[in-house]
Write an enzyme that holds these catalytic residues in place. Structure first.
Site, mmCIF file in Angstrom:
data_model
loop_
_atom_site.group_PDB
_atom_site.id
_atom_site.type_symbol
_atom_site.label_atom_id
_atom_site.label_comp_id
_atom_site.label_asym_id
_atom_site.label_seq_id
_atom_site.Cartn_x
_atom_site.Cartn_y
_atom_site.Cartn_z
ATOM 1 N N HIS A 190 0.804 -1.212 0.000
ATOM 2 C CA HIS A 190 0.000 0.000 0.000
ATOM 3 C C HIS A 190 0.844 1.271 0.000
ATOM 4 C CE1 HIS A 190 -3.372 -2.694 0.350
ATOM 5 N NE2 HIS A 190 -4.070 -1.700 -0.140
ATOM 6 N N ARG A 297 -11.052 3.152 -0.657
ATOM 7 C CA ARG A 297 -10.729 2.056 0.281
ATOM 8 C C ARG A 297 -11.121 2.512 1.685
ATOM 9 N NH1 ARG A 297 -6.295 1.356 -3.648
ATOM 10 N NH2 ARG A 297 -6.067 -0.846 -4.104
ATOM 11 N N ARG A 333 -15.890 1.219 -1.205
ATOM 12 C CA ARG A 333 -15.787 -0.200 -0.893
ATOM 13 C C ARG A 333 -15.934 -0.378 0.615
ATOM 14 N NH1 ARG A 333 -10.377 -3.242 -2.137
ATOM 15 N NH2 ARG A 333 -9.542 -2.033 -0.420
ATOM 16 N N ASN A 454 -5.316 -6.823 -8.181
ATOM 17 C CA ASN A 454 -4.202 -7.075 -7.251
ATOM 18 C C ASN A 454 -4.414 -8.420 -6.553
ATOM 19 O OD1 ASN A 454 -3.698 -4.427 -7.928
ATOM 20 N ND2 ASN A 454 -4.459 -3.585 -6.011
ATOM 21 N N ARG A 465 1.104 -11.214 -2.936
ATOM 22 C CA ARG A 465 1.363 -9.906 -3.544
ATOM 23 C C ARG A 465 2.399 -9.086 -2.779
ATOM 24 N NH1 ARG A 465 -4.450 -6.785 -2.654
ATOM 25 N NH2 ARG A 465 -3.310 -4.848 -2.664
ATOM 26 N N CYS A 502 -10.429 -1.986 -10.979
ATOM 27 C CA CYS A 502 -9.927 -0.994 -10.019
ATOM 28 C C CYS A 502 -8.583 -1.409 -9.432
ATOM 29 C CB CYS A 502 -10.940 -0.721 -8.917
ATOM 30 S SG CYS A 502 -11.236 -2.142 -7.868
#
Ligand code: PEP
Ligand code: MG
Length: 541
Positions: A190, A297, A333, A454, A465, A502
């Site tokens: 992030h 987010r 979201r 992702n 990831r 997205c």
């Protein structure tokens, strides 16, 4: 500080120059060594408490501006705790009576007081146990000269750290960040997403010894070459400035595309939206002329704090975003916490495989009170704009059924209470292989799909990831993922709904043409990528 030049792995191509600020979070070893001069030790505590209070005052002002009075109030509570005579006398007593060092006395007092609060009957008082620990560790950080993640008092800086968690970056004043350089980290973390959002360079896996660096040392971060240069020469500075100016010039050219539609020469239209993680990011969305927000987010509202955000706090945050965006669609979201995004107060157990564990919708469906609070805030805020809500980590239609029941319950409650609300559009994220395979059925239950590449890539390729070691195996353009995207788009269209992307892949300009051919209806990308992608789409046949 000696001149130094090392290379990291670049996650965003831009260049920055400025002083470094090292966030060295090495665990402080607190021992119970005795001190000779107890009054000097008491004076250290007095000074540290003053400094901690000043930091909290700054945090209060920031929270007041960004999330409103109710959320900021916690910092007032922290101020009051640091002025509490019993708390302070306990620390001073331990130093004076037992010759204890300041750090140990603060830690002992914090633990004792926190345990007392934790056993109280009153819910509010019980919740303060975490605050006592929080203020105590703040005082200890000041005593041990550890930098706070709050950057309010600093000049804009290049942030250098071992690694940065989402809960740390969320607290940072973004106007003070020129670049990120981390020793650990991955290109999909992030921190990398945040760097792309802010159009600033970021390097991960950079081999530097943090304790050899000095705050304030001039440096260059070159996101094109991956270089991190400390004490650069005149020549290196001139070259960096040239690159910075070229980037500025490129962005100036893109300005001409603001206000123009995102469509190909033959008239194929794409909704070009932006991803955000906080209310303040809306500024980047507007600045880059995104046509909407494709992914807010919301979990970032839950991070970097000691308790759950209340309905009112969330309502205020969502309302602010919706109001700022006017008639443009805002897709929020619901809480996607767990895996790499941890909130201590939720007491989530440590898991063997957190990415495959208790996260996102799984938490919401098993902790309905947490979920309902968010849904209430969303339905109330929906009155103020064009809201769409989407649910993460869906694997099967029965989860969508359960979500619908919760939304209906919340709607009935709001109606009975006479509270203003609206039912937003509702969609799901397609980010598990299961949801791809079920997309034919799922498309009949929701109003849109948003593909989270992702996680979809992580789960399809079985590649964590976050794990940079697996980079040689990671193929962002793996045909399995591309075929899945096509399958999802086709199933969406078959049932008359739209499908977008997205995840970070949506901004991969090597694939823009492929996505157009696939019939992808929406791309939601970092705000800085909006105009370059609009240009690409407008140039396409
Ligand atoms: C994704 O998984 O692609 C996504 C957009 O969600 P996040 O990166 O927050 O998991
Ligand atoms: Mg995801």
């Amino acid at each position: 500080m000696a001149k130094m030049n090392v290379c990291g792995k670049t996650v965003y191509k831009a260049v920055a120059r400025g002083p470094i600020l090292v966030l060295d979070k090495q665990e402080v070893q607190i021992t119970d060594a005795t001190v000779a001069d107890v009054e000097a030790e008491v004076a250290r505590v007095v000074a540290a408490v003053d400094k901690a209070k000043a930091q909290i005052a700054t945090l209060y002002e920031k929270a007041l501006e960004e999330v409103g009075e109710e959320s900021a109030a916690i910092f007032e509570v922290h101020q009051m705790m640091l002025e509490d005579d019993e708390y302070l006398d306990s620390i001073y007593g331990m130093i004076r009576d037992e010759g204890m060092n300041a750090e140990f006395a603060v830690q002992m007092t914090g633990n004792t007081f926190s345990q007392i609060f934790a056993t109280m009957d009153d819910d509010y008082m019980r919740a303060r146990a975490a605050d006592i620990l929080d203020i105590s560790s703040r005082v200890i950080r000041v005593l041990t000269n550890q930098e706070d993640v709050n950057l309010s008092d600093c000049d804009p800086s290049i942030i250098v750290a071992e690694d940065l968690s989402p809960s740390e970056t969320v607290q940072m004043d973004k106007s003070k960040i020129l670049a990120f350089v981390t020793v650990q980290g991955s290109t999909n973390s992030h921190t990398a997403i945040l760097a792309r959002m802010m159009n600033i360079p970021a390097l991960v896996m950079t081999p530097v010894e943090l304790n050899q660096l000095q705050n304030g040392t001039e440096a260059i971060v070159d996101g094109f070459t991956g270089e991190f240069l400390l004490e650069p020469s005149e020549d290196e500075i001139a070259k960096a400035d040239e690159k910075i100016n070229a980037e500025l010039e490129k962005r100036r050219m893109l300005e001409a595309l603001k206000g123009l539609p995102t469509e190909t020469k033959s008239g194929q239209q794409v909704k070009l939206y932006a991803n955000i993680g906080s209310v303040e990011d809306v500024e980047y969305v507007l600045e880059n002329d995104a046509e909407g927000i494709g992914l807010f987010r919301s979990e970032f509202l839950y991070l970097g704090r000691c308790d759950l955000p209340t309905e009112e706090e969330q309502y205020n945050a969502y309302k602010k975003v919706l109001t700022a965006m006017g008639d443009r669609r805002v897709i929020i979201r619901t809480l996607d916490i767990g895996a790499d995004k941890q909130a201590d107060y939720l007491n989530l157990d440590k898991e063997e495989n957190p990415a495959l564990g208790y996260r996102a919708i799984r938490i919401c469906l098993t902790q309905p009170e947490v979920f309902k609070t968010q849904i209430r805030a969303l339905l109330r805020a929906a009155v103020y704009g064009k809201l769409a809500v989407m649910y993460p980590m869906i694997i099967s239609p029965c989860e969508v059924e359960q979500i619908k029941e919760v939304v209906a319950e919340v709607e009935a409650e709001l109606k009975a209470e006479g509270v203003a609300y609206a039912i937003p559009e509702q969609g799901i994220m397609i980010e598990t292989p299961a949801s791809v395979m079920m997309s034919d059925e799922l498309a009949q239950m929701v109003e849109f799909f948003s593909i989270g590449t992702n996680d979809l890539t992580q789960y399809t390729l079985a590649i964590d990831r976050q794990n940079e070691k697996l980079a040689p195996f990671y193929d962002a353009h793996h045909p399995a993922v591309l075929r899945m995207i096509q399958m999802v788009v086709d199933n969406a269209h078959k049932h008359g709904i739209w499908a977008g992307i997205c995840g970070e892949l949506g901004a991969d300009m090597e694939l823009t043409d492929t996505f157009l051919k696939m019939g992808v209806d929406e791309l939601s990308v970092a705000p800085g990528a909006v105009l370059p992608i609009r240009k690409l789409i407008r140039d396409a046949e």
